[in-house]
Design a protein around this motif. Structure first.
Motif, short mmCIF file in Angstrom:
data_model
loop_
_atom_site.label_atom_id
_atom_site.label_comp_id
_atom_site.label_asym_id
_atom_site.label_seq_id
_atom_site.Cartn_x
_atom_site.Cartn_y
_atom_site.Cartn_z
N VAL B 43 28.69 33.28 9.84
CA VAL B 43 28.33 34.40 9.58
C VAL B 43 29.66 35.46 9.29
CG1 VAL B 43 26.28 34.53 11.16
CG2 VAL B 43 28.63 35.30 12.12
N ASP B 44 29.57 36.66 9.15
CA ASP B 44 30.78 37.56 8.56
C ASP B 44 31.66 38.00 9.46
OD1 ASP B 44 32.32 37.73 6.39
OD2 ASP B 44 31.22 40.04 5.83
N ARG B 45 31.45 38.12 10.78
CA ARG B 45 32.33 38.81 11.98
C ARG B 45 33.76 38.18 11.64
NH1 ARG B 45 29.82 41.11 16.95
NH2 ARG B 45 31.74 42.11 18.00
N LYS B 46 34.76 39.17 11.57
CA LYS B 46 36.10 38.66 11.61
C LYS B 46 36.66 38.25 12.95
CE LYS B 46 36.35 38.92 6.99
NZ LYS B 46 34.84 38.78 6.82
N GLU B 47 36.54 39.20 13.87
CA GLU B 47 37.03 39.16 15.18
C GLU B 47 36.08 38.33 16.33
OE1 GLU B 47 40.12 40.01 15.93
OE2 GLU B 47 40.57 40.57 14.09
N PHE B 48 36.59 37.65 17.21
CA PHE B 48 35.95 37.19 18.09
C PHE B 48 35.40 38.09 19.06
CE2 PHE B 48 34.54 34.64 22.03
CZ PHE B 48 34.04 33.65 21.54
N PRO B 49 33.89 38.32 19.42
CA PRO B 49 33.38 39.25 20.27
C PRO B 49 34.03 39.50 21.52
CG PRO B 49 31.61 37.99 19.58
CD PRO B 49 32.95 37.35 19.13
N ASP B 50 33.83 40.59 22.38
CA ASP B 50 34.51 40.55 23.79
C ASP B 50 33.82 39.97 24.60
OD1 ASP B 50 36.17 42.52 22.79
OD2 ASP B 50 34.94 44.42 23.17
N SER B 51 32.32 39.70 24.61
CA SER B 51 31.78 38.79 25.40
C SER B 51 30.52 38.07 24.80
CB SER B 51 31.21 39.95 26.53
OG SER B 51 30.34 39.18 27.52
N VAL B 52 30.56 36.66 25.07
CA VAL B 52 29.36 36.19 24.72
C VAL B 52 28.90 34.98 25.57
CG1 VAL B 52 30.07 35.99 22.31
CG2 VAL B 52 30.70 34.31 23.62
N ASP B 53 27.62 34.73 25.67
CA ASP B 53 27.07 33.96 26.60
C ASP B 53 27.43 32.24 26.53
OD1 ASP B 53 25.75 35.74 27.90
OD2 ASP B 53 24.26 35.78 25.97
N LEU B 54 27.64 31.80 25.22
CA LEU B 54 27.52 30.36 24.92
C LEU B 54 28.74 30.40 23.84
CD1 LEU B 54 27.02 27.38 25.21
CD2 LEU B 54 24.94 28.02 23.85
N ARG B 76 36.46 35.14 26.78
CA ARG B 76 35.31 36.00 26.68
C ARG B 76 34.10 35.13 26.54
NH1 ARG B 76 37.99 39.25 21.57
NH2 ARG B 76 39.77 40.48 22.88
N SER B 77 34.21 33.84 26.96
CA SER B 77 32.63 33.07 26.95
C SER B 77 32.04 32.80 28.25
CB SER B 77 33.06 31.84 26.22
OG SER B 77 33.51 32.04 24.81
N LYS B 78 30.90 32.80 28.50
CA LYS B 78 30.61 32.72 29.94
C LYS B 78 30.54 30.98 29.88
CE LYS B 78 27.71 36.40 31.17
NZ LYS B 78 26.58 36.95 30.59
N VAL B 79 30.05 30.35 28.84
CA VAL B 79 29.86 28.80 28.69
C VAL B 79 30.67 28.58 27.58
CG1 VAL B 79 28.38 27.03 28.44
CG2 VAL B 79 27.49 28.84 29.96
N LEU B 80 31.57 27.54 27.87
CA LEU B 80 32.24 26.81 26.63
C LEU B 80 31.87 25.38 26.30
CD1 LEU B 80 34.51 27.52 24.61
CD2 LEU B 80 36.29 26.53 26.24
N VAL B 81 31.33 24.87 25.08
CA VAL B 81 31.04 23.62 25.02
C VAL B 81 31.84 23.04 23.89
CG1 VAL B 81 29.21 22.16 24.06
CG2 VAL B 81 28.42 24.14 25.18
#
Lengths: 255, 175
Positions: B43-54, B76-81
């Motif tokens: 996808v085209d988003r340039k910056e990592f979002p403030d909060s993600v679930d996974l 910023r990630s709840k779960v990191l895989v």
């Protein structure tokens, strides 16, 4: 062949072929299993479909207890013992898969992976490797110890075969098959501890070895991609060690 | 039901793990109503979002930029895989670790260079002395090895996480 051959002795079972062995019952994981004198716990477990991982063990070669993956609990013994070098006796009571054993095996396995450079994805033995298969069987998803990344060499001087020390687990199967079966004793472990290397003729290039017969038994018994046939690409090196039980059965018949 | 906010990240890897993610094929439709892809090479988003679930991370930590990003991602990630062998072990990206960085750069940009040889002077992230697996740098919640991890495995992992639990016993192999 000379006529002075001793009665054939299976180096695995240390048993002379004279049908005099005693039989008794041992207990593995609470199950009573008949066993014969001269058998090891690993022998009995394997033929009873009880999974015990092992890398250095190979039927037909003398047991050395080098890899420590086959550790089991024996009732009345306070430490874990390698099942490949533990011979059965009457009343033997063994546990092969307790939580403690699983933890211990996982530590040993992870140390094996962290010691050298096992990059499965680009290995000739990818998909046919015993080390890789054990990691899969034991559910090892990562290595918690820092990888050492040693700078190790590949000796491709031999006409047909090569050795990549990055993938060697020092199980010594190659050393033993060369010494005990081929009778050449070209390969031997040189150095100590983490610096040990399997080398030809004490410290030479394999291709310049005076003793190597080029039989390739070492390649076929190697559990990883450390020893391989030249010209094989990723995943193409499938080992064929069926010759070993055949040679051992011929020897036991004195042929 | 609130959608799971997903990010996928491509660090020092070959994008093969992302290809394997796409090999989930039509089953990805099952996820369409459950997952919102906030950030990804896809996808085209340039910056990592403030909060993600996974967050699924492909690739090892090889440069100063990777290092900066992974700390931000973890925060910023709840779960990191850790997805795939490079993220889990270093894998091919880590094969340079047996040699000093300068020797590796010399080999790539001078000895083996066809036309414009010479070390890059600016504009590229600086390589770390050692390329490292994720868990040596930040806490990782789940390791999914494989080169690449099979699509079926990625599907099973995503499905389990959508159902609210991290799979405990992942059956797969390195390589």
């Amino acid at each position: 062949m000379g006529g002075h051959r001793l009665p054939a002795c299976d180096p695995q079972t240390k048993k002379l072929d004279n049908n005099m062995s005693k039989e008794f019952t041992i207990r593995i994981n609470g199950r009573d299993i008949p066993a014969q004198e001269g058998e090891t716990v690993l022998d009995v477990a394997r033929r009873s479909d009880i999974y015990i991982p092992a890398l250095c063990h190979l039927k037909g070669l003398s047991p050395v207890g080098a890899c420590r993956l086959c550790l089991v609990e024996v009732k009345g013994v306070s430490r874990l013992v390698p099942s490949c070098t533990t011979y059965v006796h009457e009343g033997l009571d063994v546990i092969t898969d307790s939580e403690g054993i699983q933890k211990c095996r996982m530590v040993i396995l992870q140390l094996l992976f962290s010691e050298r450079n096992h990059t499965c994805s680009v290995c000739v033995s990818n998909g046919h490797c015993e080390l890789q298969a054990i990691a899969e069987n034991l559910g090892m998803n990562y290595v918690r110890y820092p990888y050492r990344f040693p700078a190790l060499k590949v000796d491709a001087s031999h006409e047909k075969y090569a050795i990549d020390h990055n993938r060697c687990v020092l199980c010594t199967r190659c050393v033993r098959v060369c010494k005990e079966v081929e009778g050449a004793h070209t390969l031997e472990i040189i150095g100590r501890g983490v610096h040990s290397l399997v080398l030809a003729d004490l410290d030479g290039l394999w291709g310049e070895s005076q003793t190597c017969t080029g039989c390739g038994k070492c390649v076929q018994v190697c559990p990883t991609g450390a020893l391989f046939e030249k010209g094989k690409a990723v995943g193409q090196m499938k080992k064929r060690n069926e010759f070993l039980p055949y040679l051992m059965s011929m020897r036991s018949l004195n042929r | 039901m609130r959608k799971i906010r997903l990010a996928t990240v491509w660090l020092d890897g070959c994008s093969g793990c992302h290809m394997s993610l796409l090999d989930v094929d039509e089953r990805i439709i099952e996820f369409a109503n459950r997952i919102e892809v906030l950030y990804s090479p896809l996808v085209d988003r340039k910056e990592f979002p403030d909060s993600v679930d996974l967050t699924l991370v492909e690739g090892a930590i090889a440069s100063d930029e990777d290092l900066h990003r992974i700390h931000l991602i973890r925060e910023r990630s709840k779960v990191l895989v850790a997805l795939g062998d490079c993220a889990v072990t270093g894998n091919i990206s880590g094969m340079r670790n047996s040699y000093p960085v300068n020797a590796v750069l010399q080999r790539a940009y001078a000895e083996n260079a066809g036309t414009r040889n010479g070390l890059p002077q600016r504009g590229l992230p600086v390589l770390l002395q050692r390329c490292r697996p994720l868990h040596e740098v930040v806490p990782v919640d789940l390791h999914v090895p494989g080169c690449p991890p099979r699509a079926d495995l990625i599907y099973a992992v995503l499905k389990a996480i959508l159902e609210g639990h991290l799979p405990q016993n992942i059956h797969t192999r390195f390589g």
